[in-house]
Design an enzyme around this catalytic site. Sequence first.
Site, PDB file in Angstrom:
ATOM      1  N   THR B 183       0.856  -1.181   0.000  1.00  0.00           N
ATOM      2  CA  THR B 183       0.000   0.000   0.000  1.00  0.00           C
ATOM      3  C   THR B 183       0.890   1.227   0.000  1.00  0.00           C
ATOM      4  O   THR B 183       2.057   1.168   0.385  1.00  0.00           O
ATOM      5  CB  THR B 183      -0.898   0.031   1.236  1.00  0.00           C
ATOM      6  N   GLU B 329      -5.393  -4.320  -0.289  1.00  0.00           N
ATOM      7  CA  GLU B 329      -5.561  -5.464   0.612  1.00  0.00           C
ATOM      8  C   GLU B 329      -6.692  -6.394   0.157  1.00  0.00           C
ATOM      9  O   GLU B 329      -6.905  -7.446   0.732  1.00  0.00           O
ATOM     10  CB  GLU B 329      -5.867  -4.977   2.036  1.00  0.00           C
ATOM     11  N   LYS B 439     -15.834  11.860  16.062  1.00  0.00           N
ATOM     12  CA  LYS B 439     -16.473  10.961  17.016  1.00  0.00           C
ATOM     13  C   LYS B 439     -16.923  11.799  18.210  1.00  0.00           C
ATOM     14  O   LYS B 439     -16.154  12.082  19.112  1.00  0.00           O
ATOM     15  CB  LYS B 439     -15.502   9.855  17.430  1.00  0.00           C
ATOM     16  N   TRP B 444     -21.174   9.543  15.364  1.00  0.00           N
ATOM     17  CA  TRP B 444     -20.185   9.926  14.354  1.00  0.00           C
ATOM     18  C   TRP B 444     -20.777  10.984  13.436  1.00  0.00           C
ATOM     19  O   TRP B 444     -21.936  10.931  13.031  1.00  0.00           O
ATOM     20  CB  TRP B 444     -19.756   8.711  13.540  1.00  0.00           C
TER      21      TRP B 444
END
Lengths: 547, 547
Positions: B183, B329, B439, B444
């Site tokens: 990545t 991934e 948060k 959220w």
Amino acid sequence: MADTVATMMDYPLTLNHLLTRMKEVYPIQEVVSQRPDKSNTRQTYANIHDRAQKLARALLKAGVGKGDRVATLAWNHGSHLECYYGIPAAGCVMHTLNLRLSPTDIGYIAAHADDKIIIVDDVLLPLYDQFKDNIPAHRTIVIPFGGRVPDGMENYEEFIETCTDDIVLPEIAETDGCAMCYTSGTTGDPKGVIYSHRSMVLHSMIGATPDVLGLSNTDCVLPVVPMFHANAWGIPYAGTMVGAKFVFPGPHLDPESLLTQFMTEKVSFSGGVPTVWLGILQTIEKDPAKYEALRGLRTAVGGSAAPPAVIRRFQELGITVLHAWGMTEMSPLGTVAQVKPHLAEKGDDVYFSYRARQGYATPFVDLRHRDSDGQILPWDGKSMGELEVRGPWIASSYHNYPEAADRWSNDGWFRTGDIVTMDDEGYVQITDRSKDVIKSGGEWISSVDLENAIMGHPAVAEAAVIALYHPKWDERPLACIVLKDGEALTKTELDAHLLDEFAKWQLPDDIVFIDEVPKTSTGKFQKLALRKQFEDWQWGKDQRMAI
Amino acid sequence: MADTVATMMDYPLTLNHLLTRMKEVYPIQEVVSQRPDKSNTRQTYANIHDRAQKLARALLKAGVGKGDRVATLAWNHGSHLECYYGIPAAGCVMHTLNLRLSPTDIGYIAAHADDKIIIVDDVLLPLYDQFKDNIPAHRTIVIPFGGRVPDGMENYEEFIETCTDDIVLPEIAETDGCAMCYTSGTTGDPKGVIYSHRSMVLHSMIGATPDVLGLSNTDCVLPVVPMFHANAWGIPYAGTMVGAKFVFPGPHLDPESLLTQFMTEKVSFSGGVPTVWLGILQTIEKDPAKYEALRGLRTAVGGSAAPPAVIRRFQELGITVLHAWGMTEMSPLGTVAQVKPHLAEKGDDVYFSYRARQGYATPFVDLRHRDSDGQILPWDGKSMGELEVRGPWIASSYHNYPEAADRWSNDGWFRTGDIVTMDDEGYVQITDRSKDVIKSGGEWISSVDLENAIMGHPAVAEAAVIALYHPKWDERPLACIVLKDGEALTKTELDAHLLDEFAKWQLPDDIVFIDEVPKTSTGKFQKLALRKQFEDWQWGKDQRMAI
């Protein structure tokens, strides 16, 4: 070397993922089923999911164990789809009984598979009654379409409601069995294979790809091919994987009923044997304008070869016929007759000649063909050999039938029994069945090719070519000919006709005139009967008028 | 219970099958590669197959062992495709180095992966020279496009001819590693994953299905997405599996070069990041009539979100933009924004709103989203949580990087870092990155949603919303606003503007005016820099003019 290990999840390929997906991703997609009374029932994918889960839990509550066979004797409908998912979700093997076989054979098969529970359409109880007593201890669940559930049997609707939430569905390994089918047993006993979750999932993935069946969420799929025959070619699993709308025909497989469903439900994909499509074509031809809306329909055709003229005529009507080849032992998909772009450019005749072949292998099906000495043959478009196949959805043995181990080569390929040529781009053309090919002095002669050529002679109504013992060449061809009324034919005339296409050594040594070619109930030549009739043939003694 | 075992062949899912298939089934299919001098080289699949086989044998002759990493530093071209198949055929792991990263990062990555051999385009040697000395002992093979091969390095064309027939390619298990990618490492060190043969094969099967990429033998595929980035989204493997024609652009990724290839080679499928397609759109808009032949082109767009207006404009031009989401991934395919038929019927606005989402999961990708307490959230279209994924082509760990084990949940799901909502048909909408979401008191707030709304105010040129520590609510939003020239804005005015869309508790507590939002080299907001700048923010003290 631990640090070079792949870091991917160990996630099993099971049908349970597809079942969950039905509810999570396509909850309101439709499943339409035509009932015996011709009315349509409509369910959603979420409903199928919930009922399949109930069925799985009810089966476990009923005491079935991992790997136990649970059979179905049913037409194509939503509850059969529930069985397709619910039985494997219970850790069991769904055994689809082929209701087209003789009651004796079905009874033998159910007993051989040791089916513990049999789920039967009420309309099929008259058939079931003919063999149920031949099956050892088992329970019978009846899917009610209006009929009474007989004493000693249980109602499917009530049965699935016996499930309780405390029943936990078992963990499934991808190598666990999920389904089984028996071959029709034209030679010897019927023989069964058990598909695994893994094989069925891989078959679904490849089945959905554009050059195989090409299934999408935008499709409306009507499988004419029965769910009791070779997993309905995998269409129920591949189709639900991609969220297609389904229309199940129930017992109504006549052209008018199918065409009505095609039109009203806007079917975009179908599949069935050639005879179904011949019937549909005849009905369309009576009034093509009425069926104009069918343009764009695609259909897979398999089971036996579709006549090229039929493929071509459907194309003119805007309906794509996808010729596919496979076997029960292959889940069943093996090859599909897609035409590669560079061949399609060569004009209609080339195009349709490829469309009428068996096609080339799907991904993850390996093909080879070998001669009678076991030599692997070149892909030259002319060398004839028996087709052998290998792949993750191909059987490695029959279920409890070690006597048939010779159907696999020593190195593990499945011997299909089909005699083929392979061309240099992988296109398969079946030229014969191995039991019918003439093995002459180490070379093979296609009985089918000879028959087609002989039937091309204007004096000939019908012809079967059989292999008979020959002291020098092992086998030689005998042509069994039915003449048209008032016609005559000499061997010299026939030879002259055949020499355009065949080498001299390939010609029949003798010809014999018969009244008709014996046939099976489905119209196939029964060459075994002819071989028996002529087994004492004396070559070259001019017995042709003796019959 | 031995008699209930599935009777399917144990046939491994490896890339070798696909390589063999290239030659057996599609021998004359074309692979076109644009060289650095802009001329086109043409190869056949059979040629790619033969050279990949030579490469594999040459690698073994050079002494690499099972699982050893062999790296590439190369543009998209036929020889890179040879590496895609040849390196895994040798039992090695193909490690594609991302040439867009800094030389320092590439050197770190090559050293971390322990690359034994590095195959480099000659035109990339100037980049290679900047980090090659940071890699432990290794051999360098140079793909020559005209440049000289420096001393101490080997010529790829000569290297593959060192293969000898006595070298036997190793048996490959489907769980063996075949490829690896790192990545980009925007947070912390670059981290690598190793794909297995199995994961890559399954990814290819699903990638080819109609509702994912939908690849066919009739396609001509031009992957703009680099082969050094997330396996070029799996297109090289899925595309060769189905026998598509390939056109590789080499280093020529400018709109004019791509459009020329699209037109002359009759490309039907492409794929790349939004910026590529924005550039192409701008070029088309200068003379749409010139590009009329592009009607029917389909392209996958991913890497970051494509603007809805762009998707819509391409559709008007007859070009289908397929919005996909995934991660390195994840091999990388996760979701595709296909619009279900019943949603497509609801008119253009609904249709395009779905086309611009991340879409729903491909088969065999499981999704769920959880809140900060780890509670699994309902798929109600509004509950925001971090997206977690599971499936056979998703990483279960990073290669040699146990420090990042917290990227997986305790029950083994990969935590994507994306904050999403999920609707009741499985459509994913990314609302934020987890590091940017605010948060606040257990709830959220999406920073991205607030930014989009604030940027909708006529006085605002640009805005970034960041989470800052709050003693009572844990975090609260601060809006960092760039005003248009001559404009002014009060918090009261902004609140009034936002209350149409947001609840009061979701509004920014304070606003601050800045000259510009700091950005990465690819134009993404660098919110980390802003959070650092304002980390000592005193809430409610009206510091908005203090900057």
